[in-house]
Each structure stands twice: as C-alpha cells, then as structure tokens.
Design a protein around this motif. Structure first.
Motif, PDB file in Angstrom:
ATOM      1  N   MET A  36      47.720  25.268  43.681  1.00  0.00           N
ATOM      2  CA  MET A  36      46.982  25.316  44.935  1.00  0.00           C
ATOM      3  C   MET A  36      45.763  24.393  44.899  1.00  0.00           C
ATOM      4  O   MET A  36      45.335  23.902  45.915  1.00  0.00           O
ATOM      5  CB  MET A  36      46.566  26.768  45.215  1.00  0.00           C
ATOM      6  N   THR A  37      45.253  24.111  43.701  1.00  0.00           N
ATOM      7  CA  THR A  37      44.062  23.275  43.573  1.00  0.00           C
ATOM      8  C   THR A  37      44.290  21.879  44.117  1.00  0.00           C
ATOM      9  O   THR A  37      43.444  21.338  44.806  1.00  0.00           O
ATOM     10  CB  THR A  37      43.623  23.175  42.093  1.00  0.00           C
ATOM     11  N   GLU A  38      45.458  21.270  43.802  1.00  0.00           N
ATOM     12  CA  GLU A  38      45.716  19.915  44.281  1.00  0.00           C
ATOM     13  C   GLU A  38      45.782  19.857  45.806  1.00  0.00           C
ATOM     14  O   GLU A  38      45.420  18.854  46.408  1.00  0.00           O
ATOM     15  CB  GLU A  38      46.989  19.314  43.661  1.00  0.00           C
ATOM     16  N   TYR A  39      46.225  20.919  46.452  1.00  0.00           N
ATOM     17  CA  TYR A  39      46.232  20.951  47.914  1.00  0.00           C
ATOM     18  C   TYR A  39      44.810  20.994  48.463  1.00  0.00           C
ATOM     19  O   TYR A  39      44.498  20.345  49.453  1.00  0.00           O
ATOM     20  CB  TYR A  39      47.033  22.147  48.446  1.00  0.00           C
ATOM     21  N   ALA A  40      43.943  21.741  47.806  1.00  0.00           N
ATOM     22  CA  ALA A  40      42.550  21.823  48.241  1.00  0.00           C
ATOM     23  C   ALA A  40      41.873  20.466  48.121  1.00  0.00           C
ATOM     24  O   ALA A  40      41.059  20.097  48.961  1.00  0.00           O
ATOM     25  CB  ALA A  40      41.803  22.861  47.414  1.00  0.00           C
ATOM     26  N   GLU A  41      42.255  19.699  47.103  1.00  0.00           N
ATOM     27  CA  GLU A  41      41.655  18.377  46.894  1.00  0.00           C
ATOM     28  C   GLU A  41      41.963  17.422  48.044  1.00  0.00           C
ATOM     29  O   GLU A  41      41.133  16.608  48.410  1.00  0.00           O
ATOM     30  CB  GLU A  41      42.149  17.774  45.579  1.00  0.00           C
ATOM     31  N   ILE A  42      43.159  17.507  48.606  1.00  0.00           N
ATOM     32  CA  ILE A  42      43.519  16.595  49.698  1.00  0.00           C
ATOM     33  C   ILE A  42      43.235  17.185  51.071  1.00  0.00           C
ATOM     34  O   ILE A  42      43.376  16.503  52.082  1.00  0.00           O
ATOM     35  CB  ILE A  42      44.994  16.139  49.603  1.00  0.00           C
ATOM     36  N   GLY A  43      42.848  18.431  51.114  1.00  0.00           N
ATOM     37  CA  GLY A  43      42.436  19.030  52.382  1.00  0.00           C
ATOM     38  C   GLY A  43      43.567  19.598  53.216  1.00  0.00           C
ATOM     39  O   GLY A  43      43.379  19.847  54.409  1.00  0.00           O
ATOM     40  N   PHE A  44      44.746  19.785  52.627  1.00  0.00           N
ATOM     41  CA  PHE A  44      45.889  20.345  53.353  1.00  0.00           C
ATOM     42  C   PHE A  44      46.468  21.516  52.586  1.00  0.00           C
ATOM     43  O   PHE A  44      46.508  21.520  51.356  1.00  0.00           O
ATOM     44  CB  PHE A  44      47.002  19.309  53.524  1.00  0.00           C
ATOM     45  N   SER A  45      46.957  22.480  53.321  1.00  0.00           N
ATOM     46  CA  SER A  45      47.688  23.573  52.696  1.00  0.00           C
ATOM     47  C   SER A  45      49.148  23.130  52.547  1.00  0.00           C
ATOM     48  O   SER A  45      49.579  22.172  53.197  1.00  0.00           O
ATOM     49  CB  SER A  45      47.620  24.823  53.581  1.00  0.00           C
ATOM     50  N   PRO A  46      49.935  23.815  51.721  1.00  0.00           N
ATOM     51  CA  PRO A  46      51.358  23.458  51.596  1.00  0.00           C
ATOM     52  C   PRO A  46      52.086  23.505  52.948  1.00  0.00           C
ATOM     53  O   PRO A  46      52.924  22.651  53.236  1.00  0.00           O
ATOM     54  CB  PRO A  46      51.914  24.507  50.637  1.00  0.00           C
ATOM     55  N   GLU A  47      51.715  24.455  53.781  1.00  0.00           N
ATOM     56  CA  GLU A  47      52.355  24.573  55.101  1.00  0.00           C
ATOM     57  C   GLU A  47      52.028  23.370  55.976  1.00  0.00           C
ATOM     58  O   GLU A  47      52.885  22.853  56.700  1.00  0.00           O
ATOM     59  CB  GLU A  47      51.920  25.875  55.804  1.00  0.00           C
ATOM     60  N   GLU A  48      50.763  22.943  55.917  1.00  0.00           N
ATOM     61  CA  GLU A  48      50.368  21.773  56.711  1.00  0.00           C
ATOM     62  C   GLU A  48      51.095  20.521  56.243  1.00  0.00           C
ATOM     63  O   GLU A  48      51.517  19.696  57.062  1.00  0.00           O
ATOM     64  CB  GLU A  48      48.853  21.566  56.629  1.00  0.00           C
ATOM     65  N   LEU A  49      51.272  20.367  54.947  1.00  0.00           N
ATOM     66  CA  LEU A  49      52.018  19.215  54.426  1.00  0.00           C
ATOM     67  C   LEU A  49      53.475  19.252  54.869  1.00  0.00           C
ATOM     68  O   LEU A  49      54.056  18.216  55.218  1.00  0.00           O
ATOM     69  CB  LEU A  49      51.926  19.154  52.910  1.00  0.00           C
TER      70      LEU A  49
END
Length: 92
Positions: A1-14
């Motif tokens: 989950m940390t890498e998603y926070a770094e780019i500013g998107f949740s897995p669902e948003e991606l």
C-alpha cells in the motif's frame, strides 16, 4: 500500500485509470490548463490592410489541442521558429 501512497492513487483509482486508457477515454495533456502558451495569430496593418503574423501569449485551454505545434506552442522558442518558417514561406 505504501507505493500507492507515494504516487497519490489507491489501487482502485489505478484500475479505473487503466480502464479509461483501454477504452481511449483518457488523454494526457501537454501542459496544465491555464499554463502559458504562445500563439501565432494574424494581425491587420491598419495602413496597408495587409495581414501579418505575430506571436502572442495566452493561457492553455482544452480547445487548443488540435492546433498544438501548428499555431500554438508550449515555448517561445518553438513559436519563434514556426514564425520564421511562415515568414520565409511568405517571402518566396
């Protein structure tokens, strides 16, 4: 989950973005809306009635996409180069 926070998107948003891309519903803009751009426009000489091209500064809008790199440029240098080409073509 940390890498998603770094780019500013949740897995669902991606996943949603990936779906938009698959359906050709996503477009990456060359710059932000409202960014400074340079336009080549035609001005009229009041004395002669002849049109001549000039560069003006404007703010980028979505309806400018089709004219990008034709009469709208992201840098002054690109606009200057295009204006030179226009002036050379007109003098031939």
């Amino acid at each position: 989950m940390t890498e998603y926070a770094e780019i500013g998107f949740s897995p669902e948003e991606l996943q949603e973005l990936a779906e938009y891309k698959r359906n050709n519903r996503i477009y990456l803009l060359p710059c932000a809306i409202g960014s400074k751009v340079y336009m080549i426009i035609q001005r009229m000489n009041d004395l002669t009635g002849c049109a001549y091209p000039v560069i003006i500064q404007s703010s980028f809008r979505l309806n400018m996409i089709e004219d990008l790199n034709k009469s709208i440029f992201l840098t002054r240098e690109e606009a200057d180069s295009a204006l030179e080409k226009i002036q050379i073509e007109e003098s031939v």
